[in-house]
Design a protein around this motif. Structure first.
Motif, PDB file in Angstrom:
ATOM      1  N   SER A  39      -0.813  12.048  -2.642  1.00 22.86           N
ATOM      2  CA  SER A  39      -0.549  13.343  -2.021  1.00 22.86           C
ATOM      3  C   SER A  39       0.050  14.320  -3.035  1.00 22.86           C
ATOM      4  O   SER A  39      -0.334  15.493  -3.083  1.00 22.86           O
ATOM      5  CB  SER A  39       0.405  13.163  -0.833  1.00 22.86           C
TER       6      SER A  39
ATOM      7  N   ASP B 188      -4.969  19.681  -1.439  1.00 19.42           N
ATOM      8  CA  ASP B 188      -4.549  19.088  -0.175  1.00 19.42           C
ATOM      9  C   ASP B 188      -5.207  19.806   0.991  1.00 19.42           C
ATOM     10  O   ASP B 188      -5.537  20.993   0.909  1.00 19.42           O
ATOM     11  CB  ASP B 188      -3.025  19.140  -0.039  1.00 19.42           C
TER      12      ASP B 188
ATOM     13  N   TYR C 206      -7.783  15.190   3.865  1.00 20.67           N
ATOM     14  CA  TYR C 206      -6.967  14.218   3.146  1.00 20.67           C
ATOM     15  C   TYR C 206      -5.830  13.712   4.031  1.00 20.67           C
ATOM     16  O   TYR C 206      -5.444  12.543   3.952  1.00 20.67           O
ATOM     17  CB  TYR C 206      -6.404  14.839   1.873  1.00 20.67           C
ATOM     18  N   ASP C 207      -5.294  14.588   4.871  1.00 18.01           N
ATOM     19  CA  ASP C 207      -4.226  14.186   5.781  1.00 18.01           C
ATOM     20  C   ASP C 207      -4.728  13.115   6.739  1.00 18.01           C
ATOM     21  O   ASP C 207      -4.019  12.143   7.035  1.00 18.01           O
ATOM     22  CB  ASP C 207      -3.728  15.411   6.554  1.00 18.01           C
TER      23      ASP C 207
ATOM     24  N   ASP D 173      -5.066   9.809   4.868  1.00 18.55           N
ATOM     25  CA  ASP D 173      -3.722   9.247   4.680  1.00 18.55           C
ATOM     26  C   ASP D 173      -3.273   8.523   5.953  1.00 18.55           C
ATOM     27  O   ASP D 173      -2.788   7.384   5.913  1.00 18.55           O
ATOM     28  CB  ASP D 173      -2.753  10.372   4.316  1.00 18.55           C
TER      29      ASP D 173
END
Length: 240
Positions: free
Chosen positions: A170, A179, A183-184, A187
């Motif tokens: 991150s 970001d 990507y969140d 994760d």
């Protein structure tokens, strides 16, 4: 006299030093298929043929119970494939299949490791380091796929190492202004698999229910509800 053929024979016959033979074979096949500093589509296909052959040997090692050797070989093939993704003409799709096959072989070897009940610490560390390798830059889906498969090794003793890896990735994305929501979600998906393997299905489900904004989590939870016969709850998730 044929170095490439010699490496293939040694890889086929050897019970030790397989990784070194595999590395020599790959060096020779890349050299043979590089023309004026460039690997064209045919050359990429030829290299992938040899990489696939190496993975066949890794799977044979798994059948013999030599999962550690298989992990070393398949990890090497995976990194080689990711490096080729930026250096070779891979339009034929052969490289994508080879990378996928390497992932599958890693998964088979990890399953053997879990069943063996041997210490996981070394391979958790090595695979998390591999997932952070710069060769995955620009290929984040493959990076998170490796993390997802490695999560099968997660337990209460090593789960923090997974979270530290996710935090490092991150930080890298923020530094490069990359970001974003996608990507969140990736994760969160890795965190789910880590929690499920480290703490069990009940805590995994609780994490899903707290993060229903992730579509994949809705699908997982809907399937679980259907298996339990709770069709109304599954239908509500699908409609939402």
């Amino acid at each position: 006299e044929d170095k490439r053929f010699q490496c293939r024979v040694l890889l086929e016959l050897g019970d030790s030093g397989e990784l070194e033979f595999a590395k020599e074979l790959v060096q020779e096949t890349i050299r043979a298929n590089t023309r004026r500093g460039y690997i064209d589509m045919d050359g990429c296909d030829n290299i992938c043929t040899d990489l696939d052959g190496i993975l066949d040997k890794a799977r044979l090692r798994i059948q013999r119970g030599q999962w550690e050797s298989a992990l070393e070989i398949s990890q090497f093939v995976l990194l080689t494939g990711m490096k080729l993704a930026d250096e070779a003409d891979s339009r034929s799709g052969s490289l994508g299949w080879t990378v996928h096959a390497a992932m599958e072989t890693v998964t088979l070897a990890l399953s053997s490791l879990v069943e063996s009940r041997e210490d996981r610490a070394k391979w958790v560390r090595r695979l998390l380091e591999t997932a952070q390798d710069p060769v995955f830059e620009g290929w984040t889906d493959w990076r998170y796929e490796l993390l997802r498969r490695t999560a099968v090794l997660a337990d209460e003793q090593n789960e923090d190492a997974f979270y530290e890896t996710l935090a490092n990735l991150s930080d890298r994305r923020w530094e490069s202004f990359q970001d974003g929501p996608r990507y969140d979600e990736q994760d969160k998906q890795i965190r789910y698999y880590v929690i499920r393997h480290a703490h069990g299905a009940e805590e995994g489900r609780a994490y899903l229910e707290r993060n229903l904004a992730v579509d994949e989590f809705r699908l997982i939870l809907a399937k679980e509800y259907m298996e339990e016969g709770n069709y109304a709850a599954a239908e509500a998730l699908c409609r939402e």
